[in-house]
Design an enzyme around this catalytic site. Structure first.
Site, short mmCIF file in Angstrom:
data_model
loop_
_atom_site.label_atom_id
_atom_site.label_comp_id
_atom_site.label_asym_id
_atom_site.label_seq_id
_atom_site.Cartn_x
_atom_site.Cartn_y
_atom_site.Cartn_z
N GLY A 46 -8.60 -28.61 12.14
CA GLY A 46 -9.84 -27.95 12.52
C GLY A 46 -9.78 -26.48 12.15
CD GLN A 51 -8.81 -20.84 13.61
OE1 GLN A 51 -9.53 -21.82 13.59
NE2 GLN A 51 -7.50 -20.93 13.60
CB CYS A 92 -3.68 -22.10 16.91
SG CYS A 92 -5.16 -21.22 16.37
CG LEU A 93 -4.51 -23.82 10.95
CD1 LEU A 93 -5.73 -24.17 10.10
CD2 LEU A 93 -3.23 -24.20 10.22
CG HIS A 134 -7.78 -25.57 19.29
ND1 HIS A 134 -6.47 -25.29 19.63
CD2 HIS A 134 -8.03 -24.82 18.18
CE1 HIS A 134 -5.98 -24.40 18.79
NE2 HIS A 134 -6.90 -24.10 17.88
CD GLU A 135 -10.86 -25.90 15.73
OE1 GLU A 135 -11.03 -24.68 15.57
OE2 GLU A 135 -9.78 -26.48 15.47
CG HIS A 138 -10.49 -20.78 17.64
ND1 HIS A 138 -9.59 -19.74 17.73
CD2 HIS A 138 -9.77 -21.86 17.22
CE1 HIS A 138 -8.38 -20.18 17.39
NE2 HIS A 138 -8.46 -21.45 17.07
#
Ligand code: GNR
Ligand code: NI
Length: 177
Positions: A46, A51, A92-93, A134-135, A138
């Site tokens: 995702g 991000q 997480c990226l 999670h997204e 963000h």
């Protein structure tokens, strides 16, 4: 298509609230395409616009095994959560290399719009349910370690700093060869 740089914690756009999307144009479609390319290349399941430094409420997700099931959600909202709180390991990226245990509701209902502005509802469980939460976090300026206790968050930040130091050392060593 273009791969976009992924901002690393604690970049300010990761802590900011993204704005509601009102214009569904080619620029938005291009952003979605670039985000998908960035997510697949990372690789990740995702990616939220925060991000890549863009404060618009758009996320891309693909939790399929063969990366064949891209979901693009504009202005996603959590309608409800349910099921048990499930313990899982989250990454997480934007906090590359850090994995921590977290509990989240196992089921979620989400309402969103697609790239044309049409409304769509999703009922999810499993990894998709976790990823949706999670997204959407963000988009509200929340990263997963914000859900940890103060002590665990401090320890996670220390671990992250250590990971980055080690990564830098490896890089410097390689450059020296
Ligand atoms: O790639 C990702 N994997 C992942 C694993 C467990 C829980 C959440 C995620 S999302 C993450 C990609 C990412 O950082 N999205 O914002
Ligand atoms: Ni993330």
């Amino acid at each position: 298509m273009a791969k976009l740089p992924i901002r690393q914690y604690p970049h300010p756009t990761l802590a900011a609230k993204a704005e509601v999307v009102t214009v569904f144009d080619d620029e938005l479609r291009k952003l979605a395409e670039d985000m998908a390319e960035t997510m697949y290349a990372a690789p990740g399941v995702g990616l939220a616009a925060n991000q890549v430094g863009v404060l618009k409420r758009i996320v891309v997700i693909d939790v399929s095994e063969d990366k064949s099931d891209l979901i693009v959600l504009v202005n996603p909202l959590i309608l409800s959560t349910g099921g048990e709180l499930v313990d899982h390991e989250e990454g997480c990226l934007s906090l590359k290399g850090l994995y921590e245990h977290l509990k989240r509701p196992s089921k979620v209902k989400v309402r969103a719009q697609n790239l044309e502005g049409a409304e769509l509802d999703i009922e999810a469980e499993g990894l998709l349910a976790i990823c949706l939460q999670h997204e959407i976090d963000h988009l509200d300026g929340t990263v997963f370690i914000d859900h940890l206790s103060r002590l665990k968050k401090t320890r996670a930040c220390t671990k992250l700093a250590k990971l980055r130091r080690e990564e830098k050392r490896e890089k410097d060593k390689k450059a020296d060869e």
